[in-house]
Enzyme design. Structure first.
Site, PDB file in Angstrom:
ATOM      1  N   CYS A  35       0.991  -1.434   0.076  1.00 39.88           N
ATOM      2  CA  CYS A  35      -0.077   0.048   0.023  1.00 39.88           C
ATOM      3  C   CYS A  35       0.831   1.126   0.067  1.00 39.88           C
ATOM      4  O   CYS A  35       0.280   2.301  -0.309  1.00 39.88           O
ATOM      5  CB  CYS A  35      -0.902   0.052   1.290  1.00 39.88           C
ATOM      6  SG  CYS A  35      -2.179  -1.459   0.941  1.00 39.88           S
ATOM      7  N   HIS A  90      -2.806   7.499   2.177  1.00 35.93           N
ATOM      8  CA  HIS A  90      -3.482   6.358   1.740  1.00 35.93           C
ATOM      9  C   HIS A  90      -4.722   6.071   2.410  1.00 35.93           C
ATOM     10  O   HIS A  90      -4.854   6.488   3.570  1.00 35.93           O
ATOM     11  CB  HIS A  90      -2.357   5.053   2.148  1.00 35.93           C
ATOM     12  CG  HIS A  90      -3.027   3.697   1.808  1.00 35.93           C
ATOM     13  ND1 HIS A  90      -3.415   3.519   0.722  1.00 35.93           N
ATOM     14  CD2 HIS A  90      -2.880   2.608   2.724  1.00 35.93           C
ATOM     15  CE1 HIS A  90      -3.854   2.094   0.930  1.00 35.93           C
ATOM     16  NE2 HIS A  90      -3.376   1.862   2.197  1.00 35.93           N
ATOM     17  N   ASN A 100      -9.940   0.860  -0.075  1.00 38.25           N
ATOM     18  CA  ASN A 100      -8.451   0.598  -0.032  1.00 38.25           C
ATOM     19  C   ASN A 100      -8.092   0.006  -1.470  1.00 38.25           C
ATOM     20  O   ASN A 100      -8.398  -1.156  -1.624  1.00 38.25           O
ATOM     21  CB  ASN A 100      -8.219   0.091   1.378  1.00 38.25           C
ATOM     22  CG  ASN A 100      -6.642  -0.249   1.175  1.00 38.25           C
ATOM     23  OD1 ASN A 100      -5.958   0.137   0.567  1.00 38.25           O
ATOM     24  ND2 ASN A 100      -6.194  -0.593   2.394  1.00 38.25           N
TER      25      ASN A 100
HETATM   26  O1  UT7 Z   1      -3.660  -0.648   3.690  1.00 40.82           O
HETATM   27  C1  UT7 Z   1      -2.922  -1.174   4.557  1.00 40.82           C
HETATM   28  C2  UT7 Z   1      -2.975  -0.696   5.918  1.00 40.82           C
HETATM   29  N1  UT7 Z   1      -4.000  -1.244   6.470  1.00 40.82           N
HETATM   30  C3  UT7 Z   1      -3.885  -1.701   7.785  1.00 40.82           C
HETATM   31  O2  UT7 Z   1      -3.068  -1.505   8.267  1.00 40.82           O
HETATM   32  C4  UT7 Z   1      -5.236  -2.213   8.114  1.00 40.82           C
HETATM   33  C5  UT7 Z   1      -5.786  -1.528   9.629  1.00 40.82           C
HETATM   34  N2  UT7 Z   1      -6.817  -2.269  10.134  1.00 40.82           N
HETATM   35  C6  UT7 Z   1      -8.118  -2.244  10.028  1.00 40.82           C
HETATM   36  O3  UT7 Z   1      -8.554  -1.289   9.074  1.00 40.82           O
HETATM   37  C7  UT7 Z   1      -9.023  -2.553  11.005  1.00 40.82           C
HETATM   38  O4  UT7 Z   1      -8.262  -3.100  11.930  1.00 40.82           O
HETATM   39  C8  UT7 Z   1     -10.143  -3.537  10.350  1.00 40.82           C
HETATM   40  C9  UT7 Z   1     -10.941  -2.701   9.549  1.00 40.82           C
HETATM   41  C10 UT7 Z   1      -9.290  -4.656   9.645  1.00 40.82           C
HETATM   42  C11 UT7 Z   1     -10.760  -4.327  11.337  1.00 40.82           C
HETATM   43  O5  UT7 Z   1     -11.361  -3.158  12.295  1.00 40.82           O
HETATM   44  P1  UT7 Z   1     -11.314  -3.078  14.041  1.00 40.82           P
HETATM   45  O6  UT7 Z   1     -12.059  -2.112  14.595  1.00 40.82           O
HETATM   46  O7  UT7 Z   1      -9.598  -3.190  14.258  1.00 40.82           O
HETATM   47  O8  UT7 Z   1     -11.944  -4.568  14.317  1.00 40.82           O
HETATM   48  P2  UT7 Z   1     -11.408  -5.920  15.060  1.00 40.82           P
HETATM   49  O9  UT7 Z   1     -10.667  -6.826  14.277  1.00 40.82           O
HETATM   50  O10 UT7 Z   1     -10.853  -5.368  16.689  1.00 40.82           O
HETATM   51  O11 UT7 Z   1     -12.778  -6.409  15.601  1.00 40.82           O
HETATM   52  C12 UT7 Z   1     -13.923  -5.693  16.236  1.00 40.82           C
HETATM   53  C13 UT7 Z   1     -15.061  -6.690  16.486  1.00 40.82           C
HETATM   54  C14 UT7 Z   1     -14.654  -8.020  16.603  1.00 40.82           C
HETATM   55  O12 UT7 Z   1     -15.706  -8.811  17.261  1.00 40.82           O
HETATM   56  P3  UT7 Z   1     -15.799  -9.121  18.896  1.00 40.82           P
HETATM   57  O13 UT7 Z   1     -14.505 -10.008  19.168  1.00 40.82           O
HETATM   58  O14 UT7 Z   1     -15.438  -7.645  19.752  1.00 40.82           O
HETATM   59  O15 UT7 Z   1     -17.071  -9.789  19.170  1.00 40.82           O
HETATM   60  C15 UT7 Z   1     -14.722  -8.716  15.169  1.00 40.82           C
HETATM   61  O16 UT7 Z   1     -15.310  -9.966  15.109  1.00 40.82           O
HETATM   62  O17 UT7 Z   1     -15.775  -6.629  15.094  1.00 40.82           O
HETATM   63  C16 UT7 Z   1     -15.771  -7.797  14.486  1.00 40.82           C
HETATM   64  N3  UT7 Z   1     -15.750  -7.543  13.048  1.00 40.82           N
HETATM   65  C17 UT7 Z   1     -16.846  -7.422  12.407  1.00 40.82           C
HETATM   66  N4  UT7 Z   1     -18.151  -7.072  12.583  1.00 40.82           N
HETATM   67  C18 UT7 Z   1     -19.109  -6.970  11.552  1.00 40.82           C
HETATM   68  C19 UT7 Z   1     -14.818  -7.947  12.411  1.00 40.82           C
HETATM   69  N5  UT7 Z   1     -15.033  -7.601  10.961  1.00 40.82           N
HETATM   70  C20 UT7 Z   1     -16.511  -7.228  11.044  1.00 40.82           C
HETATM   71  C21 UT7 Z   1     -17.291  -7.020   9.950  1.00 40.82           C
HETATM   72  N6  UT7 Z   1     -18.558  -7.048  10.305  1.00 40.82           N
HETATM   73  N7  UT7 Z   1     -16.820  -6.737   8.825  1.00 40.82           N
END
Ligand code: UT7
Length: 333
Positions: free
Chosen positions: A113, A260, A290
Site C-alpha cells: 500500500c 493512503h 482501499n
Molecule cells: O492498507 C494497508 C494498511 N491497512 C491496515 O493496516 C489495516 C488496519 N486495520 C484496520 O483497518 C482494522 O483493524 C480492520 C478494519 C481490519 C478491523 O477493524 P477493527 O475495528 O480493528 O475490528 P477488530 O478486528 O478489533 O474487531 C472488532 C469486532 C470483533 O468482534 P468481537 O470479538 O468484539 O465480538 C470482530 O469479530 O468486530 C468484529 N468484526 C466485524 N463485525 C462486523 C470484524 N469484522 C467485522 C465486520 N462486520 N466486517
C-alpha cells in the site's frame, strides 16, 4: 541535481460498484459496522477481462493528456503494484506494450500500500541524477482478486483502480527555494512485522500452486488488522512529521494531506498525532475503499481535476502498508 515536478495526473476506476449492502449478503457484517469502523461505503471491482495494466493504461493516457506529453516523450515507465497481470513480464512491461512504446525501460516496484511513495522516490532518483528526463509512474491494483470473500474483517476494505503521474526534470537545483515540485520524500520499512499484512501464496515459498495451498487460502490477503493499525498510526504520522521537518515547513503550511485511504479511523488518528485538522485531509475512502498503492494518486488526481489545488500549494502524500512499508512526500504544486 535536477528538480523533479509532477506535470500531469490521471486515474481510472472500473464501473462496477460493490456496496456495503452487497457485502451484507456475502458475510456476517452490516453497513453500519463497515461505515463506522472503516469509512468505506462502496468500492469498485474490475471486469473479468481487466487486469492491472488495463486499468493503468486508462490512468496513464489521462495523465499524459494533462501533461501535454506523448509516449515518445517518455524515458521510463514505473508501475507500483502487488497485483501484476503476471509475475513475468512485469505490469510495467505490459503497459509499455499497450502504449506502443518500443524505447526506454519499464519495471515494477512492490511496496504494497506504500507503493506510490516508494515509486515516487525511485522515479525521483532517476530524474534528479539526469538518468531519465520524463517518467510515467502508475500505481495500479486489482485487489478484489486477492480478497478472501469469507473473511469479514478484510473483504470489506478492498477495491480496484489506478492512478498515474507524469514526472519530469524541471531545471538544475541552484539553491533558490523550489517554486514547484517534489521537496522531499522519505521511505521506511520494517520487515520483522511482515506477517501482519501478507499474501502468503504464489511466491517461491508455496509454488507450484497446489490444491492444498488453495484450500488453505494461501492465495488471499491476510491481515492482523488491529496490530497493523496500531503500528501504522505511530510510524505513519512520524514519517509525515519527519518529512515536514526535513524541509523546515510545518503542518500549518499544508494545503492538503493526501494519505493512503486504508481506514478512516487510521487516517483520523494520524491527523490527530500530526495536530492537523481533518478539513485539510482529502478523503476518497467512502467511494473507493482501499486500493492499496493506487489510493494516493487517485485521490491526488481528484484534487487536481476538481481545481482544489493552486500553484504553490503544499501537498503531503503519505502511505502505510505491507512489508511493513511506509513513507511520505512533500510536493509544492
Ligand atoms: O492498507 C494497508 C494498511 N491497512 C491496515 O493496516 C489495516 C488496519 N486495520 C484496520 O483497518 C482494522 O483493524 C480492520 C478494519 C481490519 C478491523 O477493524 P477493527 O475495528 O480493528 O475490528 P477488530 O478486528 O478489533 O474487531 C472488532 C469486532 C470483533 O468482534 P468481537 O470479538 O468484539 O465480538 C470482530 O469479530 O468486530 C468484529 N468484526 C466485524 N463485525 C462486523 C470484524 N469484522 C467485522 C465486520 N462486520 N466486517
Amino acid at each position: 541535481m535536477q528538480r523533479v515536478r509532477i506535470v500531469g495526473t490521471g486515474s481510472y476506476v472500473p464501473q462496477e460498484v460493490i456496496t456495503n449492502a452487497d457485502l451484507e449478503r456475502l458475510v456476517d457484517t452490516s453497513d453500519e459496522w463497515i461505515r463506522s469502523r472503516t469509512g468505506v461505503v462502496e468500492r469498485r471491482r474490475a471486469a473479468k477481462d481487466q487486469a492491472t495494466s488495463d486499468l493503468a493504461l486508462d490512468a496513464a493516457r489521462a495523465a499524459l493528456a494533462m501533461a501535454g506529453r506523448a509516449v515518445n516523450d517518455l524515458d521510463m515507465i514505473v508501475v507500483a503494484t502487488i497485483t501484476p497481470d503476471t509475475y513475468c513480464p512485469s505490469a510495467a512491461c505490459w503497459l509499455q506494450s499497450k502504449l506502443g512504446m518500443t524505447h526506454g525501460v519499464a519495471f515494477d516496484v512492490n511496496a504494497a500500500c506504500a507503493g506510490f511513495i516508494f515509486g515516487l522516490s525511485v522515479c525521483e532518483q532517476f530524474i534528479k541524477t539526469g538518468s531519465a528526463r520524463t517518467i510515467l509512474f502508475v500505481a495500479s491494483e486489482v485487489m478484489t482478486r486477492t480478497v478472501n470473500w469469507s473473511d469479514r474483517e478484510s473483504c470489506i476494505l478492498w477495491g480496484d483502480g489506478a492512478g498515474a503521474v507524469i514526472l519530469t526534470a524541471d531545471g538544475e537545483e541552484d539553491g533558490s527555494p523550489l517554486k514547484h515540485g517534489i521537496l522531499a520524500t522519505n521511505i521506511y520499512t520494517d520487515g520483522t512485522h511482515g506477517e501482519k499484512l501478507q499474501l502468503p501464496g504464489g511466491g517461491s515459498r508455496t509454488t507450484p500452486i497446489s490444491h492444498e495451498s488453495v484450500s488453505a487460502d494461501l492465495h488471499t490477503l491476510r491481515m492482523e488488522g488491529p496490530d497493523s493499525f496500531k503500528i501504522a498510526v505511530r510510524t505513519w504520522s512520524t514519517a509525515c512529521l519527519e518529512t515536514l521537518e526535513a524541509t523546515g515547513l510545518s503542518v500549518a503550511d499544508l494545503r492538503w494531506h493526501i494519505p493512503h485511504q486504508a481506514n478512516l479511523r487510521m487516517i483520523e488518528a494520524v491527523a490527530k498525532r500530526m495536530k492537523l485538522q481533518m478539513s485539510k485531509v482529502y478523503l476518497t475512502i467512502h467511494k473507493y475503499g482501499n486500493i492499496s498503492s493506487a489510493t494516493v494518486p487517485i485521490t491526488l488526481d481528484e484534487v487536481v481535476r476538481t481545481g482544489q489545488v493552486a500553484p504553490g500549494d503544499l501537498l503531503m502524500l503519505s502511505a502505510f502498508g505491507g512489508g511493513l512499508a511506509w513513507g511520505a512526500s512533500l510536493v509544492r504544486w
